[in-house]
Motif scaffolding. Sequence first.
Motif, short mmCIF file in Angstrom:
data_model
loop_
_atom_site.label_atom_id
_atom_site.label_comp_id
_atom_site.label_asym_id
_atom_site.label_seq_id
_atom_site.Cartn_x
_atom_site.Cartn_y
_atom_site.Cartn_z
N GLY B 102 6.54 -4.44 -0.18
CA GLY B 102 5.58 -4.15 0.88
C GLY B 102 6.17 -3.22 1.92
N CYS B 103 7.45 -3.46 2.29
CA CYS B 103 8.10 -2.59 3.27
C CYS B 103 8.21 -1.16 2.73
N LEU B 104 8.57 -1.05 1.43
CA LEU B 104 8.70 0.28 0.82
C LEU B 104 7.37 1.02 0.86
N LEU B 105 6.29 0.30 0.49
CA LEU B 105 4.95 0.91 0.50
C LEU B 105 4.58 1.36 1.91
N LEU B 106 4.89 0.50 2.90
CA LEU B 106 4.57 0.82 4.29
C LEU B 106 5.28 2.09 4.72
N VAL B 107 6.58 2.18 4.38
CA VAL B 107 7.37 3.37 4.77
C VAL B 107 6.79 4.62 4.13
#
Lengths: 102, 168
Positions: B102-107
């Motif tokens: 999720g963090c990767l997608l957000l970035v």
Amino acid sequence: MIGLVHYLTLAAILFVIGVYGILTKRNVIALLMSIELMLNAVNLNLVAFSRYIQPDVLTGQVFAIFSITVAATEVAVGLALVFRVYHDHHTVHIDKLNQMRW
Amino acid sequence: MDELSYNIAFYILAAMTVASAIGVVTKPNLVHSSFLLALCFIGISGLYVLLQADFLAAVQILVYSGAVAILIVLGLMLTQRSSMENTNQNSGWRRGTLLVCGCLLLVILIVIGATPWHYSSAPAAQDTPSVIAQLLLTDYMVAFETAAVLLLAAMMGAIALAKGGKEE
């Protein structure tokens, strides 16, 4: 209006699904499938850039063709490796394939 | 194609692709996963059609759905001994992985939103196969030949690996 951002977002979602598969799956062939998902996301990015940034020269599509070539060779060699490992160890479960850990 | 039907086609294909990709990583049966992978490839080739890359759409169906997905199914059939039930297990820490992804997608989404894109309004190239052929045999000649050598090397390597030599 569907634009470049939509395609990039879709490709990002596909890529992250591939990353999730890589990190959670425990079967080598499932890992190969996740790698294919990520490569497809990158190809989609290349084609979308080609369409929206420079639609008159097809550099992005040529890059995507080379990327598809490399992906095809990768899956061929990867599956050959899987067959070899299965022949030697009788398993494709990566938790059991830990001889090279130390 | 008018804009409304283009939007509808995009959202249908995108939903199909994402749903089948999620199925690939969540289905407990690996055979289902691999067929969903083929469906995902077909959805992506539909998106290539929407991007007016008709040659790539054909290549995508031929190489990915036709060769890669089938090769993976073959690999599955040859390496699973008993039934296919529960062959596609997940590891223990799914929640942490979900958080990381999720963090990767957000970035990635933040970077996409923050980048100033320079769109071009030129019309898309028509008749892409001949243009691509021209490019491949002039500007990208060396890369094209290298890809041919790579394919040959991969083919021989795959045969050697799968057959296996005698270890003296």
